[in-house]
Motif scaffolding. Structure first.
Motif, PDB file in Angstrom:
ATOM      1  N   LEU A  16      17.423  -0.806  48.895  1.00  0.00           N
ATOM      2  CA  LEU A  16      16.145  -1.132  49.539  1.00  0.00           C
ATOM      3  C   LEU A  16      16.195  -2.531  50.143  1.00  0.00           C
ATOM      4  O   LEU A  16      15.720  -2.753  51.268  1.00  0.00           O
ATOM      5  N   ALA A  17      16.769  -3.486  49.402  1.00  0.00           N
ATOM      6  CA  ALA A  17      16.868  -4.847  49.923  1.00  0.00           C
ATOM      7  C   ALA A  17      17.743  -4.897  51.173  1.00  0.00           C
ATOM      8  O   ALA A  17      17.435  -5.608  52.143  1.00  0.00           O
ATOM      9  N   ALA A  18      18.836  -4.132  51.170  1.00  0.00           N
ATOM     10  CA  ALA A  18      19.730  -4.124  52.329  1.00  0.00           C
ATOM     11  C   ALA A  18      19.031  -3.549  53.554  1.00  0.00           C
ATOM     12  O   ALA A  18      19.091  -4.126  54.651  1.00  0.00           O
ATOM     13  N   LEU A  19      18.346  -2.416  53.393  1.00  0.00           N
ATOM     14  CA  LEU A  19      17.622  -1.844  54.533  1.00  0.00           C
ATOM     15  C   LEU A  19      16.534  -2.792  55.016  1.00  0.00           C
ATOM     16  O   LEU A  19      16.330  -2.960  56.226  1.00  0.00           O
ATOM     17  N   GLY A  20      15.811  -3.407  54.092  1.00  0.00           N
ATOM     18  CA  GLY A  20      14.777  -4.354  54.488  1.00  0.00           C
ATOM     19  C   GLY A  20      15.332  -5.515  55.287  1.00  0.00           C
ATOM     20  O   GLY A  20      14.698  -5.990  56.240  1.00  0.00           O
ATOM     21  N   ALA A  21      16.530  -5.975  54.927  1.00  0.00           N
ATOM     22  CA  ALA A  21      17.141  -7.082  55.652  1.00  0.00           C
ATOM     23  C   ALA A  21      17.487  -6.702  57.088  1.00  0.00           C
ATOM     24  O   ALA A  21      17.582  -7.576  57.964  1.00  0.00           O
ATOM     25  N   TYR A  22      17.670  -5.395  57.356  1.00  0.00           N
ATOM     26  CA  TYR A  22      17.939  -4.929  58.715  1.00  0.00           C
ATOM     27  C   TYR A  22      16.656  -4.576  59.472  1.00  0.00           C
ATOM     28  O   TYR A  22      16.718  -4.023  60.563  1.00  0.00           O
ATOM     29  N   GLY A  23      15.505  -4.860  58.902  1.00  0.00           N
ATOM     30  CA  GLY A  23      14.247  -4.620  59.597  1.00  0.00           C
ATOM     31  C   GLY A  23      13.625  -3.269  59.343  1.00  0.00           C
ATOM     32  O   GLY A  23      12.642  -2.906  60.000  1.00  0.00           O
ATOM     33  N   VAL A  24      14.155  -2.492  58.381  1.00  0.00           N
ATOM     34  CA  VAL A  24      13.571  -1.200  58.038  1.00  0.00           C
ATOM     35  C   VAL A  24      12.411  -1.427  57.072  1.00  0.00           C
ATOM     36  O   VAL A  24      12.521  -2.233  56.138  1.00  0.00           O
ATOM     37  N   ARG A  25      11.305  -0.720  57.292  1.00  0.00           N
ATOM     38  CA  ARG A  25      10.174  -0.817  56.367  1.00  0.00           C
ATOM     39  C   ARG A  25      10.518  -0.076  55.080  1.00  0.00           C
ATOM     40  O   ARG A  25      10.855   1.114  55.104  1.00  0.00           O
ATOM     41  N   VAL A  26      10.449  -0.778  53.965  1.00  0.00           N
ATOM     42  CA  VAL A  26      10.729  -0.212  52.651  1.00  0.00           C
ATOM     43  C   VAL A  26       9.682  -0.751  51.674  1.00  0.00           C
ATOM     44  O   VAL A  26       9.063  -1.788  51.930  1.00  0.00           O
ATOM     45  N   PRO A  27       9.467  -0.085  50.539  1.00  0.00           N
ATOM     46  CA  PRO A  27       8.552  -0.642  49.544  1.00  0.00           C
ATOM     47  C   PRO A  27       9.137  -1.889  48.890  1.00  0.00           C
ATOM     48  O   PRO A  27      10.351  -1.993  48.691  1.00  0.00           O
ATOM     49  N   ARG A  28       8.262  -2.817  48.589  1.00  0.00           N
ATOM     50  CA  ARG A  28       8.685  -4.025  47.877  1.00  0.00           C
ATOM     51  C   ARG A  28       9.115  -3.670  46.462  1.00  0.00           C
ATOM     52  O   ARG A  28       8.510  -2.823  45.806  1.00  0.00           O
ATOM     53  N   VAL A  29      10.188  -4.314  45.997  1.00  0.00           N
ATOM     54  CA  VAL A  29      10.646  -4.149  44.617  1.00  0.00           C
ATOM     55  C   VAL A  29      10.037  -5.272  43.782  1.00  0.00           C
ATOM     56  O   VAL A  29      10.309  -6.452  44.009  1.00  0.00           O
ATOM     57  N   TYR A  30       9.205  -4.912  42.808  1.00  0.00           N
ATOM     58  CA  TYR A  30       8.597  -5.901  41.924  1.00  0.00           C
ATOM     59  C   TYR A  30       9.473  -6.200  40.709  1.00  0.00           C
ATOM     60  O   TYR A  30       9.458  -7.321  40.192  1.00  0.00           O
ATOM     61  N   TRP A  31      10.185  -5.190  40.238  1.00  0.00           N
ATOM     62  CA  TRP A  31      11.009  -5.376  39.031  1.00  0.00           C
ATOM     63  C   TRP A  31      12.031  -4.265  38.975  1.00  0.00           C
ATOM     64  O   TRP A  31      11.763  -3.126  39.359  1.00  0.00           O
ATOM     65  N   VAL A  32      13.227  -4.603  38.507  1.00  0.00           N
ATOM     66  CA  VAL A  32      14.264  -3.591  38.324  1.00  0.00           C
ATOM     67  C   VAL A  32      15.049  -3.910  37.065  1.00  0.00           C
ATOM     68  O   VAL A  32      15.284  -5.076  36.729  1.00  0.00           O
ATOM     69  N   GLY A  33      15.412  -2.879  36.346  1.00  0.00           N
ATOM     70  CA  GLY A  33      16.250  -2.998  35.166  1.00  0.00           C
ATOM     71  C   GLY A  33      16.923  -1.672  34.913  1.00  0.00           C
ATOM     72  O   GLY A  33      16.706  -0.687  35.633  1.00  0.00           O
ATOM     73  N   GLU A  34      17.756  -1.614  33.897  1.00  0.00           N
ATOM     74  CA  GLU A  34      18.417  -0.352  33.567  1.00  0.00           C
ATOM     75  C   GLU A  34      17.409   0.714  33.155  1.00  0.00           C
ATOM     76  O   GLU A  34      17.661   1.908  33.297  1.00  0.00           O
ATOM     77  N   GLU A  35      16.225   0.277  32.684  1.00  0.00           N
ATOM     78  CA  GLU A  35      15.224   1.237  32.216  1.00  0.00           C
ATOM     79  C   GLU A  35      14.462   1.909  33.351  1.00  0.00           C
ATOM     80  O   GLU A  35      13.912   3.003  33.182  1.00  0.00           O
ATOM     81  N   GLY A  36      14.366   1.242  34.492  1.00  0.00           N
ATOM     82  CA  GLY A  36      13.577   1.807  35.580  1.00  0.00           C
ATOM     83  C   GLY A  36      13.325   0.799  36.685  1.00  0.00           C
ATOM     84  O   GLY A  36      13.967  -0.260  36.755  1.00  0.00           O
ATOM     85  N   LEU A  37      12.353   1.137  37.527  1.00  0.00           N
ATOM     86  CA  LEU A  37      12.096   0.395  38.748  1.00  0.00           C
ATOM     87  C   LEU A  37      10.595   0.361  38.987  1.00  0.00           C
ATOM     88  O   LEU A  37       9.909   1.368  38.793  1.00  0.00           O
ATOM     89  N   VAL A  38      10.074  -0.791  39.387  1.00  0.00           N
ATOM     90  CA  VAL A  38       8.668  -0.916  39.767  1.00  0.00           C
ATOM     91  C   VAL A  38       8.608  -1.311  41.239  1.00  0.00           C
ATOM     92  O   VAL A  38       9.170  -2.337  41.640  1.00  0.00           O
ATOM     93  N   LEU A  39       7.951  -0.464  42.020  1.00  0.00           N
ATOM     94  CA  LEU A  39       7.875  -0.625  43.470  1.00  0.00           C
ATOM     95  C   LEU A  39       6.428  -0.755  43.923  1.00  0.00           C
ATOM     96  O   LEU A  39       5.495  -0.406  43.206  1.00  0.00           O
ATOM     97  N   GLU A  40       6.278  -1.202  45.152  1.00  0.00           N
ATOM     98  CA  GLU A  40       4.992  -1.187  45.831  1.00  0.00           C
ATOM     99  C   GLU A  40       4.595   0.249  46.175  1.00  0.00           C
ATOM    100  O   GLU A  40       5.432   1.030  46.633  1.00  0.00           O
ATOM    101  N   PHE A  41       3.350   0.602  45.943  1.00  0.00           N
ATOM    102  CA  PHE A  41       2.850   1.900  46.400  1.00  0.00           C
ATOM    103  C   PHE A  41       2.506   1.799  47.875  1.00  0.00           C
ATOM    104  O   PHE A  41       1.769   0.903  48.302  1.00  0.00           O
ATOM    105  N   LEU A  42       3.030   2.718  48.671  1.00  0.00           N
ATOM    106  CA  LEU A  42       2.769   2.751  50.111  1.00  0.00           C
ATOM    107  C   LEU A  42       1.757   3.856  50.398  1.00  0.00           C
ATOM    108  O   LEU A  42       2.051   5.034  50.201  1.00  0.00           O
TER     109      LEU A  42
END
Length: 262
Positions: free
Chosen positions: A55-81
């Motif tokens: 997601l960070a890589a696509l965002g760096a190229y100008g693609v709209r992606v959800p913001r990542v609030y937190w990531v760990g081995e247990e899971g991922l917290v993203l922005e709701f779109l």
């Protein structure tokens, strides 16, 4: 781990009870107010960090992606779109800009297609890169279930694939990984790597695909050479092998069709 517990692990406050969302076959996905929590029982190590990097890589190229609030081995917290109107021309523009980008070399960090682990790799000839990074691991995992199709798959990659140049890719671009928002189209759940755009185009043609409104707009912005069109079934073999691995022999017919069209 439960979604509320994961949100607490991220230091964020829940706003309402978890509401299940469609998360495909690989994850459990919940909305909690402005947040989306993703979990996957038995997820392999590195699974969620790889998604966050993509997601960070696509965002760096100008693609709209959800913001990542937190990531760990247990899971991922993203922005709701929130959902917005379909805009296939805007999607075509976003993908054409992404696919026109040129990188110095083909490259992939260790990652996943679904939960299937794929090795890292960098540089070299495109056909060799694609076979060793994408095809060979899945071929090894599914060989005993291919009913004799394994050698036919191997033979497909003895002929060079067309090469327009190393381009950033979503890597798993089916309709479920696209969301139209009020601000325009956004991409979700990438299997990011730098390869040839035919990989993305091939997945977009599988399983119902994308409408003609998209393809007309995309071709107007970035025409698709005949050689790339002819190679799309060979790229589809990658995704069909993954479906055989995850879901079984019901996808062998589709795999045979892609081999025959190559």
């Amino acid at each position: 781990m439960e979604p509320l517990a994961l949100l607490g692990r991220a230091g964020l406050e829940a706003q309402g009870p978890p509401l299940p969302l469609h998360g495909g076959e690989m994850a459990q996905v919940y909305r909690l107010g402005p947040y989306v929590v993703k979990l996957a029982r038995g997820a392999p190590p590195g699974f969620f960090p790889a998604e966050a990097r993509g997601l960070a890589a696509l965002g760096a190229y100008g693609v709209r992606v959800p913001r990542v609030y937190w990531v760990g081995e247990e899971g991922l917290v993203l922005e709701f779109l929130p959902e917005g109107p379909e805009d296939w021309e805007a999607l075509a523009g976003m993908l054409a800009r992404l696919h026109r980008r040129r990188e110095a070399a083909y490259r992939a960090e260790p990652g996943f297609l679904g939960t299937f682990p794929l090795p890292g790799r960098e540089g070299g000839d495109w056909t060799e890169f694609f076979f060793l990074r994408c095809i060979e691991p899945l071929l090894a995992a599914t060989w005993s279930r291919l009913e004799g199709l394994g050698p036919r798959v191997e033979a497909l990659f003895r002929t060079p694939l067309p090469a327009e140049g190393p381009s950033p890719l979503h890597g798993d671009l089916w309709r479920g990984n696209l969301r139209f928002t009020p601000e325009g189209p956004a991409l979700l759940d990438p299997s990011f790597f730098v390869g040839e755009r035919g990989v993305d185009l091939a997945m977009m043609r599988l399983f119902g695909g994308f409408p003609q409104a998209f393809w007309r707009a995309y071709r107007a912005l970035y025409p698709i050479p005949e050689a790339v069109e002819r190679a799309l079934p060979r790229y589809q073999v990658y995704y069909l092998l993954a479906h055989v691995h995850f879901f079984g022999p019901g996808y062998l017919g589709g795999l045979w069709k892609a081999i025959s069209a190559s």
